[in-house]
Each structure stands twice: as C-alpha cells, then as structure tokens.
Design a protein around this motif. Structure first.
Motif, mmCIF file in Angstrom:
data_model
loop_
_atom_site.group_PDB
_atom_site.id
_atom_site.type_symbol
_atom_site.label_atom_id
_atom_site.label_comp_id
_atom_site.label_asym_id
_atom_site.label_seq_id
_atom_site.Cartn_x
_atom_site.Cartn_y
_atom_site.Cartn_z
ATOM 1 N N GLU A 323 -19.786 -1.121 4.055
ATOM 2 C CA GLU A 323 -19.342 0.116 4.690
ATOM 3 C C GLU A 323 -17.860 -0.006 5.031
ATOM 4 O OE1 GLU A 323 -20.460 3.020 8.514
ATOM 5 O OE2 GLU A 323 -21.569 1.145 8.167
ATOM 6 N N PHE A 324 -17.124 1.091 4.868
ATOM 7 C CA PHE A 324 -15.706 1.130 5.216
ATOM 8 C C PHE A 324 -15.530 1.964 6.479
ATOM 9 C CE2 PHE A 324 -15.490 -0.573 1.128
ATOM 10 C CZ PHE A 324 -14.187 -0.892 0.765
ATOM 11 N N SER A 325 -14.633 1.543 7.352
ATOM 12 C CA SER A 325 -14.410 2.267 8.604
ATOM 13 C C SER A 325 -13.261 3.253 8.444
ATOM 14 C CB SER A 325 -14.149 1.281 9.745
ATOM 15 O OG SER A 325 -13.152 0.333 9.366
ATOM 16 N N SER A 326 -12.039 2.805 8.664
ATOM 17 C CA SER A 326 -10.883 3.682 8.488
ATOM 18 C C SER A 326 -9.786 2.890 7.791
ATOM 19 C CB SER A 326 -10.395 4.219 9.836
ATOM 20 O OG SER A 326 -10.039 3.147 10.697
ATOM 21 N N PRO A 327 -8.882 3.576 7.088
ATOM 22 C CA PRO A 327 -7.845 2.874 6.318
ATOM 23 C C PRO A 327 -7.041 1.902 7.176
ATOM 24 C CG PRO A 327 -7.881 5.198 5.715
ATOM 25 C CD PRO A 327 -8.816 5.037 6.884
ATOM 26 N N GLY A 328 -6.934 0.668 6.672
ATOM 27 C CA GLY A 328 -6.123 -0.338 7.347
ATOM 28 C C GLY A 328 -6.841 -1.127 8.416
ATOM 29 N N GLU A 329 -7.992 -0.642 8.876
ATOM 30 C CA GLU A 329 -8.686 -1.325 9.963
ATOM 31 C C GLU A 329 -9.251 -2.665 9.508
ATOM 32 O OE1 GLU A 329 -12.513 -0.562 12.941
ATOM 33 O OE2 GLU A 329 -11.352 1.152 12.178
ATOM 34 N N GLY A 330 -8.957 -3.712 10.275
ATOM 35 C CA GLY A 330 -9.475 -5.038 9.984
ATOM 36 C C GLY A 330 -8.775 -5.763 8.854
ATOM 37 N N VAL A 331 -7.684 -5.195 8.347
ATOM 38 C CA VAL A 331 -6.946 -5.839 7.253
ATOM 39 C C VAL A 331 -5.825 -6.683 7.851
ATOM 40 C CG1 VAL A 331 -5.512 -5.468 5.213
ATOM 41 C CG2 VAL A 331 -7.479 -3.981 5.636
ATOM 42 N N GLY A 332 -5.865 -7.990 7.624
ATOM 43 C CA GLY A 332 -4.853 -8.886 8.163
ATOM 44 C C GLY A 332 -3.577 -8.870 7.348
ATOM 45 N N GLU A 333 -2.659 -9.769 7.689
ATOM 46 C CA GLU A 333 -1.361 -9.810 7.016
ATOM 47 C C GLU A 333 -1.507 -10.096 5.531
ATOM 48 O OE1 GLU A 333 2.328 -9.589 5.753
ATOM 49 O OE2 GLU A 333 1.608 -8.894 7.710
ATOM 50 N N HIS A 334 -2.437 -11.010 5.174
ATOM 51 C CA HIS A 334 -2.635 -11.298 3.742
ATOM 52 C C HIS A 334 -3.124 -10.054 3.014
ATOM 53 C CE1 HIS A 334 -3.615 -13.306 0.019
ATOM 54 N NE2 HIS A 334 -4.876 -12.948 0.135
ATOM 55 N N GLY A 335 -4.083 -9.355 3.613
ATOM 56 C CA GLY A 335 -4.581 -8.139 2.998
ATOM 57 C C GLY A 335 -3.505 -7.090 2.843
ATOM 58 N N GLN A 336 -2.624 -6.978 3.833
ATOM 59 C CA GLN A 336 -1.525 -6.023 3.752
ATOM 60 C C GLN A 336 -0.556 -6.386 2.634
ATOM 61 O OE1 GLN A 336 0.230 -5.770 7.660
ATOM 62 N NE2 GLN A 336 -1.704 -5.170 8.630
ATOM 63 N N GLN A 337 -0.313 -7.688 2.462
ATOM 64 C CA GLN A 337 0.566 -8.118 1.385
ATOM 65 C C GLN A 337 -0.048 -7.801 0.020
ATOM 66 O OE1 GLN A 337 3.698 -9.295 1.163
ATOM 67 N NE2 GLN A 337 3.377 -9.215 -1.060
ATOM 68 N N VAL A 338 -1.342 -8.049 -0.119
ATOM 69 C CA VAL A 338 -2.010 -7.727 -1.381
ATOM 70 C C VAL A 338 -1.967 -6.224 -1.632
ATOM 71 C CG1 VAL A 338 -4.235 -7.758 -2.595
ATOM 72 C CG2 VAL A 338 -3.485 -9.777 -1.309
ATOM 73 N N TYR A 339 -2.130 -5.435 -0.564
ATOM 74 C CA TYR A 339 -2.047 -3.972 -0.696
ATOM 75 C C TYR A 339 -0.662 -3.559 -1.181
ATOM 76 C CZ TYR A 339 -1.857 0.959 0.606
ATOM 77 O OH TYR A 339 -1.692 2.324 0.578
ATOM 78 N N ARG A 340 0.397 -4.139 -0.610
ATOM 79 C CA ARG A 340 1.761 -3.797 -1.030
ATOM 80 C C ARG A 340 2.005 -4.181 -2.485
ATOM 81 N NH1 ARG A 340 2.823 -5.429 4.423
ATOM 82 N NH2 ARG A 340 3.251 -7.587 3.760
ATOM 83 N N THR A 341 1.433 -5.301 -2.899
ATOM 84 C CA THR A 341 1.564 -5.699 -4.302
ATOM 85 C C THR A 341 0.860 -4.700 -5.213
ATOM 86 O OG1 THR A 341 1.692 -8.043 -3.670
ATOM 87 C CG2 THR A 341 1.154 -7.557 -5.966
ATOM 88 N N HIS A 342 -0.303 -4.240 -4.793
ATOM 89 C CA HIS A 342 -1.001 -3.203 -5.568
ATOM 90 C C HIS A 342 -0.144 -1.949 -5.678
ATOM 91 C CE1 HIS A 342 -4.707 -5.562 -5.406
ATOM 92 N NE2 HIS A 342 -5.281 -4.651 -6.197
ATOM 93 N N GLN A 343 0.413 -1.502 -4.556
ATOM 94 C CA GLN A 343 1.278 -0.322 -4.600
ATOM 95 C C GLN A 343 2.427 -0.516 -5.589
ATOM 96 O OE1 GLN A 343 2.254 0.148 -0.332
ATOM 97 N NE2 GLN A 343 1.509 2.254 -0.554
#
Length: 434
Positions: A323-343
């Motif tokens: 289940e997903f809650s809301s965008p960005g919730e529970g995403v740590g710094e590593h997850g944010q970096q991976v997200y930026r790489t995807h973008q």
C-alpha cells in the motif's frame, strides 16, 4: 510495426491498484463507498513530475482476490470503487496529458464468473476448456478457470470488453498471460478492436519464446521484454557484462519486428533494489533501461528504491505490491537520490525520443565494464558502465568517435567537449558525440 505514433513518447509508471490503495490483502475488504480508486489521483502530479507520460494500471475489474481471477470484466472492482471513480481517474489523467493502459485477463476467469457458475450447475460448458468432466485451470491454480479460446463467443466477448473500456478512455491493453493463449485467438481479436480504435496499443505478457514470431502471429504491438530484464540484473550481480552484451544483440533482432516493453521491475518480480547485490548498481540498471530501444515502464516505488522480495508461496507477491500512503512519505535520503536519478534519466529519454527505436552496439566489453552506442539514423549516444572497484578510462577516438560531451553520469558534471573520459568506480556516463 503497427504501434500508434504516440507510443514513441510513452514512458509508463506502473501501479498495482489493489495493493496500492490497500484494497488487497485487506480484512475486511473496503467497500465501494470508500472510492479508493480516487487515491491514485493524488499521485498523478507526482507521475508527471517523475517524467512519465502514462499510467499503467494492474487489474481494476471485479474479482475475488488478487485481481487476476476476474468475475466481471464490465465492472470496476467494488473494493476499488465504482465506474464513476474510473471516469474521474480518466478525466484527471487527461487533464495532465497522461495515457492509461489497462490490464486485461482473457486467458482465464475466476470461479465467481457468471458463466462458470452456470456451467458448474449443469449449464453451458462451452466457454471453458475441459478434460473429461473437469475444468482446466491455469497453471494448476484452482481459482483460475481457463477459457476455451476456440469458442467464437469467447472471441466476441473479448472484443466487446476491450472496446468497452477503450471507449471509456483507456489507450491500450496489457494482455495478461498472453503466452498461454493460442496465437490464432489474438489474431482474431486484435484486428476487430483496431478497426474501431486504430490508436490503441496492445502489449502481450510473454516471458520466453520466439518473441518476433509471436508478435507476427498474434498481431501484438509489443511484448514484455523479460530476456533483457533478466540480463540487466544478472550481469550486474555476476560481474559479467558479456551476458548483457549478448542480450542487447538479441534485443536488436526483436527491434527489427517490434518495439518491446522494457522494464527493470514490475508487480510480478522482486524489486530491483532487492534483486541487485550492490545498491549502487540500481543506477546502472536504470541507465540501461533509459538508453536502449523500447517502451520503458517504471514500477511504482522502484523510483524511490523501495525494496521487496517475491516468494513462491501463497501471498508471496504481497511484499512487492504494498500500500502507498502519500508521495514522498517514508522515503529517506537514498530513496530521494534514486528518485532524482530517475527524473534525470527519464528527462534525458524524453529529450531524445529517437531512443524508442534505437539499436545498441557494444563498443567495448569486459566482465566489469561495458561501453555501447545507442543509434537511430544520424542520432547517437555513448553509454559507459563500470562495476569495477577501479576507475575505467574511456578514449573516444579509440571507439571511432572524435569527441563528445558528458550529458549524464555519476560523479561527473556535464562537459562542453572531451576526447577522453574516466568512469568512476561503480559509476556510469552518458556521452553525446560531437
């Protein structure tokens, strides 16, 4: 190739709705009045910000359990909501320029499918494959009853269902377990649907086999490219880029017939962040996905380094379908970096739409390093991947390229022009020749 023109720009963000909105597994299951399908609307701006151009939905039709045991192809699963909720989702996607891909299960149905219940009670059995008095099941799953695809009524029914939802706003269909359905069935169904919806796109789920022959015989626009998926993570884990180079040669052969649907994760496999032994290599896998020919699909959560292991047991898919809650919730710094790489890499892909039909040529291959060119007509990018503990020098003149500029990469800022580059340990570069 039969695919519509819009597919050249398609990059899918794939979700498994029943899990995504917490509708399955759930005890008690949510009621239609909760309108959980509308929770997906809260993620549409996120989808656009990620860079995707379409939403690939898993099963949304009425079923008893996981969605692939369909009981009514004409009704939205009440655990997700109602037809009005689907219409709302379509309208919100359209407002943002997002396409919609539906997941159609036409190889088998669930035990609550009306015609099957009638057949069990002594009625018409002609819609289903039988062996003596027993109904044939899909891969031994007692809750999945195989349809008889030689029955013209089943052909007509499938055409009608597909057209119904295309008329309601869908742009195409992922056809589940297409590998288990006779080729002649699809060859009868798809032309009739295309006659009414010539801009619709059809991708068959096929795991192995002669992909090109299947496309020709069935009439699909595309197939799921499981060979490349396996080669990507396997070559990174085994430190064996020769496997990937071979798979890219096979991929070129497929591209001569059709453009595959490419991915490094989906709702049926272990997430790429869990599949790879070295978390740094998620970026390598994504780079390969975004710089090779195909229609890419990102599985929701992979862009933030979600983890999850698929297990071969009852409920073994639950970990990769959370289940997903809301965008960005529970995403740590590593997850944010991976997200930026995807973008960043999705943005690169969208700025170079010719990559959709690109062929790849391996320029240098070792176990630890791979340099390949992605080409289409006069367009070219050079991709250098290094999974060694030592830096990997790349001389462009030795590759037959005069000079180039780094336009993406790990630990390397963009450059105006260079003839020699160094790929950091466990790093990657994308170079545009000049």
């Amino acid at each position: 190739m039969t695919e519509p023109d819009w597919v050249q720009h398609a990059i899918w963000w794939q979700i498994y709705p029943l899990g995504f909105v917490g509708a399955y597994p759930a005890d008690p299951p949510p009621a239609a009045e909760e309108h959980r399908l509308r929770r997906i609307v809260d993620w549409l701006d996120y989808t656009v910000e990620l860079g995707a151009s379409g939403l690939a939905l898993g099963p949304v039709f009425a079923s008893r359990t996981h969605g692939y045991d369909t009981s009514d192809h004409h009704r939205i699963d009440p655990r997700l909501g109602t037809d009005d909720d689907f219409d709302h989702l379509v309208a919100e996607c359209r407002a943002r320029g997002l396409r919609i891909l539906l997941d159609g299960v036409f190889n088998h149905v669930g035990t609550e499918f009306d015609r099957f219940r009638e057949a069990q009670e002594g009625g018409d059995r002609s819609w289903f494959r039988t062996r003596g008095r027993d109904f044939v099941t899909f891969e031994g799953h007692g809750g999945l009853i195989t349809l008889d695809h030689s029955n013209p009524d089943v052909v007509d029914y499938t055409v009608e269902v597909m057209c119904h939802w295309l008329s309601r706003g869908a742009d195409g269909w992922r056809l589940d377990a297409a590998y288990a359905v006779p080729d002649r069935f699809w060859a009868q169904v798809l032309p009739r649907v295309r006659e009414r919806f010539p801009q619709a796109w059809f991708v068959g789920e096929v795991i192995h086999g002669d992909y090109s022959a299947i496309v020709r015989d069935c009439g699909f626009d595309s197939l799921t490219q499981y060979e490349l998926w396996k080669a990507i993570w396997s070559s990174l884990n085994d430190t064996n880029f020769h496997e990937l180079a071979w798979s890219l040669t096979r991929h070129n052969d497929f591209m001569d017939t059709f453009v595959p649907m490419t991915f490094i994760g989906n709702h049926d496999v272990t997430r790429i962040a869990s599949q790879l032994d070295d978390p740094e290599h998620v970026e390598h896998a994504l780079t390969i996905l975004m710089t090779t020919g195909g229609t890419p699909s990102i599985y929701a959560g992979d862009e933030s380094a979600y983890r999850g292991v698929k297990e071969e047991r009852f409920g073994g898919d639950d970990a990769v379908r959370p289940e997903f809650s809301s965008p960005g919730e529970g995403v740590g710094e590593h997850g944010q970096q991976v997200y930026r790489t995807h973008q960043h890499l999705i943005g690169l892909r969208r700025r170079h739409p010719w990559l959709h039909e690109a062929r790849t040529e391996s320029l240098r291959v070792t176990n630890e390093g791979l340099v390949y060119a992605a080409r289409s007509g006069e367009h070219m990018l050079v991709v250098a991947l290094n999974i060694d503990d030592a830096p990997m020098p790349v001389s462009l003149p030795e590759l037959g390229i005069e000079s180039g500029a780094v336009i993406a990469g790990s630990g390397a800022p963009p450059t105006e022009q260079l003839t020699d580059a160094v790929v950091p340990p466990h790093g990657w570069l994308v170079i545009a020749p000049r």
